[in-house]
Design a protein around this motif. Structure first.
Motif, PDB file in Angstrom:
ATOM      1  N   GLU A 161      10.068 -13.346  -7.548  1.00  0.00           N
ATOM      2  CA  GLU A 161      11.569 -13.937  -8.320  1.00  0.00           C
ATOM      3  C   GLU A 161      11.649 -13.058  -9.408  1.00  0.00           C
ATOM      4  OE1 GLU A 161      15.419 -14.764  -6.451  1.00  0.00           O
ATOM      5  OE2 GLU A 161      13.679 -15.574  -5.476  1.00  0.00           O
ATOM      6  N   VAL A 210      13.215 -12.262  -2.630  1.00  0.00           N
ATOM      7  CA  VAL A 210      14.256 -12.797  -3.195  1.00  0.00           C
ATOM      8  C   VAL A 210      14.753 -13.829  -2.351  1.00  0.00           C
ATOM      9  CG1 VAL A 210      13.836 -10.513  -4.812  1.00  0.00           C
ATOM     10  CG2 VAL A 210      15.204 -10.753  -2.677  1.00  0.00           C
ATOM     11  N   ASN A 256      13.442  -9.731  -9.210  1.00  0.00           N
ATOM     12  CA  ASN A 256      14.963  -9.690 -10.193  1.00  0.00           C
ATOM     13  C   ASN A 256      14.780  -8.855 -10.797  1.00  0.00           C
ATOM     14  OD1 ASN A 256      16.298 -11.639  -8.991  1.00  0.00           O
ATOM     15  ND2 ASN A 256      15.901 -13.187  -9.883  1.00  0.00           N
ATOM     16  N   SER A 273      24.978  -6.806  -7.956  1.00  0.00           N
ATOM     17  CA  SER A 273      23.698  -5.893  -8.572  1.00  0.00           C
ATOM     18  C   SER A 273      23.934  -4.978  -9.414  1.00  0.00           C
ATOM     19  CB  SER A 273      23.233  -6.033  -7.321  1.00  0.00           C
ATOM     20  OG  SER A 273      21.860  -5.221  -7.694  1.00  0.00           O
TER      21      SER A 273
END
Length: 266
Positions: free
Chosen positions: A89, A156, A93, A141
């Motif tokens: 993750e 994710v 990310n 993001s």
């Protein structure tokens, strides 16, 4: 729909996600991985489209990862020191939130006591390091097309759940929550390991709670001191030798302790 005579160009996100060799056009897409062993460092590069990275990064992270034995009901299970789902993750990310300007690359470092993942670019408002370490940073993001694709792949967590999930997985594994910081122009997340985890034996908490207080005390003593003799058991719990041997024998039959050497040492 495409109109007659209309041309389309592949976006940078499309190249990164699906291109056969995105590093040819975007050399900053290559991932630098480092393994620190003693005073030496070995480095490798991970290349290819983002959608090929999952197996590659899992293989690097799992290589040489220490394990400990967890005793569950009726079985012993080998458990990796770090939860691979949390590391994965954090890695994806980094791919979602990184700055893709030329010259910067994601870095993954494996050290004896920790794993570090460095992502180019500092957090953008409204995200702050403080809120990340509180695990309540808002969803935002830098690269939304990459975020949407990896989300569809289930690589994710849903928006605003990723940080919480990493924290939960680490705590379940008996580790500290990940720590977020900056390293120059990089955002860094550190996963701290547990020194000695590869030689520990752990008891699942629900299983431990079902044991009587003396057996719980024996296990706690053994986790700290590593060994216990029948005499030490008698002296510590103020019980007779027959009772002490019975408790040790029952723990042995459950697979929690084992005799060591001659005599009644466990």
């Amino acid at each position: 729909d495409k109109k007659e005579g209309e041309d389309f160009d592949l976006t940078a996100a499309g190249v990164l996600l699906f291109g056969n060799a995105p590093e040819d056009l975007l050399p900053q897409s290559k991932i630098l991985v480092e393994e620190h062993i003693g005073s030496g460092v070995t480095t490798e590069e991970i290349t290819g489209p983002l959608l090929s990275y999952r197996d590659k990064i899992d293989a690097f992270l799992r290589k040489g990862m220490r394990t400990f034995t967890e005793i569950r009901r009726y079985e012993r299970v080998a458990v990796e020191e770090y939860p691979i789902e949390a590391l994965r993750e954090a890695f994806f990310n980094a791919a979602i939130h990184r700055d893709y300007r030329e010259g910067w690359r994601i870095q993954v470092r494996k050290l004896r006591d920790r794993i570090e993942i460095l992502s180019p670019g500092l957090p953008l408002q409204p995200i702050t390091i403080s809120r990340m370490n509180n695990f309540d940073a808002p969803p935002f993001s830098r690269n939304p097309r990459i975020a949407v694709t990896l989300g569809h792949m289930k690589w994710v967590e849903e928006r605003a759940r990723g940080l919480t999930k990493m924290r939960e997985l680490c705590i379940e594994r008996g580790l500290r929550p990940p720590v977020f910081s900056t390293d120059g122009a990089y955002l860094k997340v550190t996963f701290w390991g547990q020194e000695g985890a590869w030689q520990n034996v752990r008891i699942q908490s629900a299983y431990f709670d079902e044991l009587d207080p003396i057996k719980q005390g024996i296990i706690s003593y053994l986790q700290e001191k590593k060994r216990m003799s029948t005499k030490q058991c008698v002296d510590r719990f103020k019980i007779d030798p027959t009772t002490a041997r019975r408790h040790l024998r029952q723990l042995r039959d459950l697979g929690i302790v084992e005799p060591k050497g001659r005599g009644a040492r466990h």
